[in-house]
Each structure stands twice: as C-alpha cells, then as structure tokens.
Design a protein around this motif. Sequence first.
Motif, PDB file in Angstrom:
ATOM      1  N   UNK A  48       0.841  -1.198   0.000  1.00  0.00           N
ATOM      2  CA  UNK A  48       0.000   0.000   0.000  1.00  0.00           C
ATOM      3  C   UNK A  48       0.874   1.246   0.000  1.00  0.00           C
ATOM      4  N   UNK A  49       0.367   2.301  -0.638  1.00  0.00           N
ATOM      5  CA  UNK A  49       1.108   3.553  -0.749  1.00  0.00           C
ATOM      6  C   UNK A  49       0.180   4.712  -0.469  1.00  0.00           C
ATOM      7  N   UNK A  50       0.771   5.798   0.032  1.00  0.00           N
ATOM      8  CA  UNK A  50       0.006   7.025   0.246  1.00  0.00           C
ATOM      9  C   UNK A  50      -0.633   7.496  -1.057  1.00  0.00           C
ATOM     10  N   UNK A  51       0.043   7.272  -2.174  1.00  0.00           N
ATOM     11  CA  UNK A  51      -0.459   7.746  -3.461  1.00  0.00           C
ATOM     12  C   UNK A  51      -1.683   6.982  -3.936  1.00  0.00           C
ATOM     13  N   UNK A  52      -1.992   5.847  -3.316  1.00  0.00           N
ATOM     14  CA  UNK A  52      -3.194   5.108  -3.698  1.00  0.00           C
ATOM     15  C   UNK A  52      -4.462   5.795  -3.205  1.00  0.00           C
ATOM     16  N   UNK A  53      -4.319   6.690  -2.226  1.00  0.00           N
ATOM     17  CA  UNK A  53      -5.469   7.421  -1.723  1.00  0.00           C
ATOM     18  C   UNK A  53      -5.857   8.534  -2.689  1.00  0.00           C
ATOM     19  N   UNK A  54      -7.140   8.823  -2.768  1.00  0.00           N
ATOM     20  CA  UNK A  54      -7.597   9.962  -3.563  1.00  0.00           C
ATOM     21  C   UNK A  54      -7.294  11.245  -2.805  1.00  0.00           C
ATOM     22  N   UNK A  55      -7.209  12.348  -3.552  1.00  0.00           N
ATOM     23  CA  UNK A  55      -6.724  13.581  -2.929  1.00  0.00           C
ATOM     24  C   UNK A  55      -7.625  14.042  -1.783  1.00  0.00           C
ATOM     25  N   UNK A  56      -8.939  13.783  -1.876  1.00  0.00           N
ATOM     26  CA  UNK A  56      -9.821  14.226  -0.804  1.00  0.00           C
ATOM     27  C   UNK A  56      -9.741  13.301   0.411  1.00  0.00           C
ATOM     28  N   UNK A  67     -11.651  24.297  -2.863  1.00  0.00           N
ATOM     29  CA  UNK A  67     -10.717  25.019  -3.730  1.00  0.00           C
ATOM     30  C   UNK A  67     -10.162  24.094  -4.811  1.00  0.00           C
ATOM     31  N   UNK A  68      -9.822  22.874  -4.425  1.00  0.00           N
ATOM     32  CA  UNK A  68      -9.266  21.926  -5.399  1.00  0.00           C
ATOM     33  C   UNK A  68     -10.319  21.573  -6.451  1.00  0.00           C
ATOM     34  N   UNK A  69     -11.541  21.367  -6.035  1.00  0.00           N
ATOM     35  CA  UNK A  69     -12.601  21.044  -7.003  1.00  0.00           C
ATOM     36  C   UNK A  69     -12.802  22.187  -7.999  1.00  0.00           C
ATOM     37  N   UNK A  70     -12.760  23.419  -7.507  1.00  0.00           N
ATOM     38  CA  UNK A  70     -12.883  24.561  -8.420  1.00  0.00           C
ATOM     39  C   UNK A  70     -11.717  24.610  -9.400  1.00  0.00           C
ATOM     40  N   UNK A  71     -10.509  24.360  -8.889  1.00  0.00           N
ATOM     41  CA  UNK A  71      -9.329  24.385  -9.754  1.00  0.00           C
ATOM     42  C   UNK A  71      -9.386  23.303 -10.822  1.00  0.00           C
ATOM     43  N   UNK A 168      -1.978  15.209 -19.168  1.00  0.00           N
ATOM     44  CA  UNK A 168      -3.150  15.800 -18.502  1.00  0.00           C
ATOM     45  C   UNK A 168      -3.216  15.334 -17.041  1.00  0.00           C
ATOM     46  N   UNK A 169      -2.960  14.058 -16.816  1.00  0.00           N
ATOM     47  CA  UNK A 169      -2.966  13.545 -15.447  1.00  0.00           C
ATOM     48  C   UNK A 169      -1.841  14.182 -14.623  1.00  0.00           C
ATOM     49  N   UNK A 170      -0.688  14.389 -15.268  1.00  0.00           N
ATOM     50  CA  UNK A 170       0.416  15.033 -14.558  1.00  0.00           C
ATOM     51  C   UNK A 170       0.056  16.463 -14.166  1.00  0.00           C
ATOM     52  N   UNK A 171      -0.680  17.159 -15.036  1.00  0.00           N
ATOM     53  CA  UNK A 171      -1.130  18.508 -14.698  1.00  0.00           C
ATOM     54  C   UNK A 171      -2.072  18.469 -13.499  1.00  0.00           C
ATOM     55  N   UNK A 172      -2.949  17.472 -13.450  1.00  0.00           N
ATOM     56  CA  UNK A 172      -3.852  17.343 -12.302  1.00  0.00           C
ATOM     57  C   UNK A 172      -3.057  17.120 -11.020  1.00  0.00           C
ATOM     58  N   UNK A 173      -2.073  16.229 -11.075  1.00  0.00           N
ATOM     59  CA  UNK A 173      -1.242  15.970  -9.900  1.00  0.00           C
ATOM     60  C   UNK A 173      -0.547  17.240  -9.426  1.00  0.00           C
ATOM     61  N   UNK A 174       0.017  17.976 -10.368  1.00  0.00           N
ATOM     62  CA  UNK A 174       0.696  19.230 -10.018  1.00  0.00           C
ATOM     63  C   UNK A 174      -0.286  20.254  -9.477  1.00  0.00           C
ATOM     64  N   UNK A 176      -3.227  19.797  -7.946  1.00  0.00           N
ATOM     65  CA  UNK A 176      -3.689  19.464  -6.596  1.00  0.00           C
ATOM     66  C   UNK A 176      -2.632  19.832  -5.566  1.00  0.00           C
ATOM     67  N   UNK A 177      -1.375  19.513  -5.854  1.00  0.00           N
ATOM     68  CA  UNK A 177      -0.309  19.833  -4.897  1.00  0.00           C
ATOM     69  C   UNK A 177      -0.068  21.330  -4.810  1.00  0.00           C
ATOM     70  N   UNK A 178      -0.189  22.052  -5.927  1.00  0.00           N
ATOM     71  CA  UNK A 178       0.016  23.506  -5.897  1.00  0.00           C
ATOM     72  C   UNK A 178      -1.064  24.204  -5.069  1.00  0.00           C
ATOM     73  N   UNK A 179      -2.314  23.797  -5.257  1.00  0.00           N
ATOM     74  CA  UNK A 179      -3.398  24.414  -4.493  1.00  0.00           C
ATOM     75  C   UNK A 179      -3.242  24.096  -3.005  1.00  0.00           C
ATOM     76  N   UNK A 180      -2.952  22.835  -2.680  1.00  0.00           N
ATOM     77  CA  UNK A 180      -2.783  22.465  -1.273  1.00  0.00           C
ATOM     78  C   UNK A 180      -1.588  23.179  -0.660  1.00  0.00           C
TER      79      UNK A 180
END
Length: 470
Positions: A48-56, A67-71, A168-174, A176-180
């Motif tokens: 198991x990895x932390x990355x397996x969890x969804x961002x929420x 804020x993340x949902x709006x972004x 596109x997925x990499x942009x989402x990852x970036x 989410x981390x930028x907003x947080x």
Amino acid sequence: MKTRLIVMTLMASLLAGCMVGPNYHRPTIKPPEVFRGGADTTPPADTASLADLKWFEVFKDERLQGLIRTALVENYDLRDAVARVGAARAALGITRADQLPNIAASADVTTLRNSTSGAFPLPQGFDQTRTFGTTALNLLSFEVDIWGRLRRATEAARADLLATEENRKAVITTLVSDVAGAYFNLLELDLELEIARRTLTTREGSLQLIRSREQGGVATLLEVRQGEQLVYTAAQTIPNTEQLIERTENQISLLLGGPPSPITRGRPLTEQGQPPAVPPGLPSSLLERRPDIRAAEQNLIAANAIIGVAKAAYFPRISLTGFLGFQSSQLSSLFTGATRAWQFAPQVTQPIFTAGRLRSNVRLAEAQQQIALIQYERAIQTAFREVSDTLVQYRKVREIREKQELLVTTLQDRSRLAYMRYRGGVDTLLNALDSDRDLFDAELGLAQTRRNELLAVVQLYRALGGGWQG
C-alpha cells in the motif's frame, strides 16, 4: 469461384503486408528494493502507498477540498491540457483514416446546343440540343500499406494521444499539490499574523510598564528605547505579513482560474490533521503510477514507431485510384446496362535516387528514439530521487517540529519568569527583552515548521504520483 477466392486471398495478404521497423519492447529498468530516506531499509511487506489514496482522502479540510474542485474545473493549465488531448485524438483520427479507402460520389449533367449555321452544320433532322450525364463512385488515391508505413504512423499517433492523456494527469497531480501547498502557506501566514499581533499587544503592555517605572525614577531612558524597539519590530512585521497573505490569495485565485480575490479559510494551521501513515509503497509501482513516467514511455513508443515510417520509405509505394459508375449521352438511358463504366488505375512509386535523404531520415528517427529513451530513463531516476528527498524531508521536519515545540514551551516559561523578576526588581530589563525576542522568533519558526511538515506530505503525495486518481 476458385479464381475469385485466390484473388481475394492475394489482396488480403497485400493489405496485411509486413511491418518494417522495430517493434517496441519496454526497456529493462531495475528499480531499488526500497526508497532511500524511509525509516525502514527492508522491503515493505505491504504494498500500500500514500499515493493510492484519492486527494480528498489525504486533504481533509473541507474548504481546501472546495478550492481543489474549483481548480480542477477552471484552471487554465488543466483546460489547456484537456484541449491538447482533444487535438491529439483528432490527429490520430486523421492519421488512421489514411489506412482506409476514401470514396466520393460524383454526378454531372452537361447540356450542349450546336449551331445550324456554323462551319460544320448539323444534317437535317438531327437534334441541336444534346444532354450528357455521368454518375460515379470515385476511389480516391488509396495507398496499399504493404510495408506498414501507415500502420506505424497510426501507432505513433496513438502513442502521442496516450502521452497527451498522461500529461493531462500530470497537470492534475501538479495542480492538486500547488493548491494544497499555497493553501497551507496561507494558513501559516495567518498564524504568523496572529503571533505578531499577540506579541505586539504584549510588548505594548511591557513598554507601558517600563515608561511607568521610568517616570518613577526606577527605569532609565535606555530601557524605554529598548522596549520601543521591540514594539516597532513587532509592528513592522504585521504589514509585511499582510502583504504576503494577499499575494498568496492572488496566487490561489489564479490557480482557480479567477481574478484576485480573498480566500475563505477552513481549519487553522494547528488543526490540520496529518495522514495516519505515509507509506511510500514499492519502488517498482512508481513506474506505473506516475503520469510523467508513463508519458515519457508513450513518447518512446511513438519515436520507435517513427523509425518504421522512415524505413518504409525505402520500399515501393502502391496507390490505387478508380471509379465505377454510368455515362450516357441521354439522361433517359443513364442507368441502362450499356452505359456502365469503370476505371481502375494502380500506381507504383519506387525511390531511385534521393541524395541520401531516406538514409538521413532513418538516422534522424533512430536518434530521436535514443533521445526519448534517455528522457524515459531520466524521468524514472528523477522520480526515485524526488521520493527519496521528500521521505527524508517528512521524517526530519517532523523531528524538528517536535523539538521546536519544546523550545517554544521553554521560552514561554523563561519570558514569564524574566518579566516577573524584572517587575520585582531582582533582574535587569535586558534578560526580559532577550527572552521576549527569542520567544517571538521561536513561535514564528514553529509556525513555519508546522507548515513545512504539511508541505512535506503534499510533496511526497505528488512525488509518489498521487492526486490524479480522484
């Protein structure tokens, strides 16, 4: 019937043809057994990895989640990435269409009237007006893909589409981390502002005490100036922190795709919960989870397929054109059996002399494939390094925060005792002022350390490839 079967078999074999150029095989990459920087140096039994969890599931602050949902809907970089996926999908459709015949329908009617007094008059009894008609299905230039040139081009276009999707997925990852990360920076600045205002109030009270003692002849003017110095130091910190707060709010507004505006906070920094555990998981799973690594592999697949496109140019190119339809000088008899017409025109083009262009194209494609291979391998090793760095950061920042909390507790008690001794006349003001100054710096340092601990989780989550699953 037998002849027709033979012809159909030959045509099928021609259309299937062969595929020139190398087939793709994933490069052999030996990942480490464990990530360097983790507390345990033995391979984990649990994958198991932390990355397996969804961002929420990682970020529990409801306001941050909003804020993340709006972004994820309004952010300009993400909208650009989505549009690029659409463009790549359309490009694949265009490239794939070249493998299939293009058929167009055509019809034309021509009416001609001859003169009775021209150089060649019509004999008596002939109709001066005649109408010609043609209807046909036209087979536009269709290349028989014997050597796999078009199939390799389609393979490359499909890999480009998949690489764009991974980007596109990499942009989402970036994103989410930028907003947080920006949100936690904002909460830390709020805490700094609270500390500065509280410290200013305390120092103003201490200055009032010093002035009263100076008026009574107990304190000196130097002590008054020293107290004023601490008050002004805390006072000038407040507008500087307020400026940073507004700039951070503007940064978050841009990530949300909106104009600069205030950002509503949720839980304060001290109430932001940490994940119960931050297991990194197996290093080998990083190759499948991180979008940037998968995008780099798709770029390698595309570059590998382009070699086949370049090599296919050495071989003959067979094109087919033709039409099937009806032609008649009278519209009334256009579709009778005698008016049927057809044309079939195969064409073979073979390069003879190209001044080394074909050879150079192959070498260029092979060099670009090597570049893509290097970029793929570098993306993997960069990912391992980022995970190792963030694991070390998370572990060490947590240790720093624990020691910083002890330091703040000690300095709070020291400041209380120093001022108590000063009021009692058994100690100088210098010790009280030094303890106050040290406490202010330590409280600001603790706020920054708490933020850094949260940012370490954000950066580890991103380094492990989490965030795009939600």
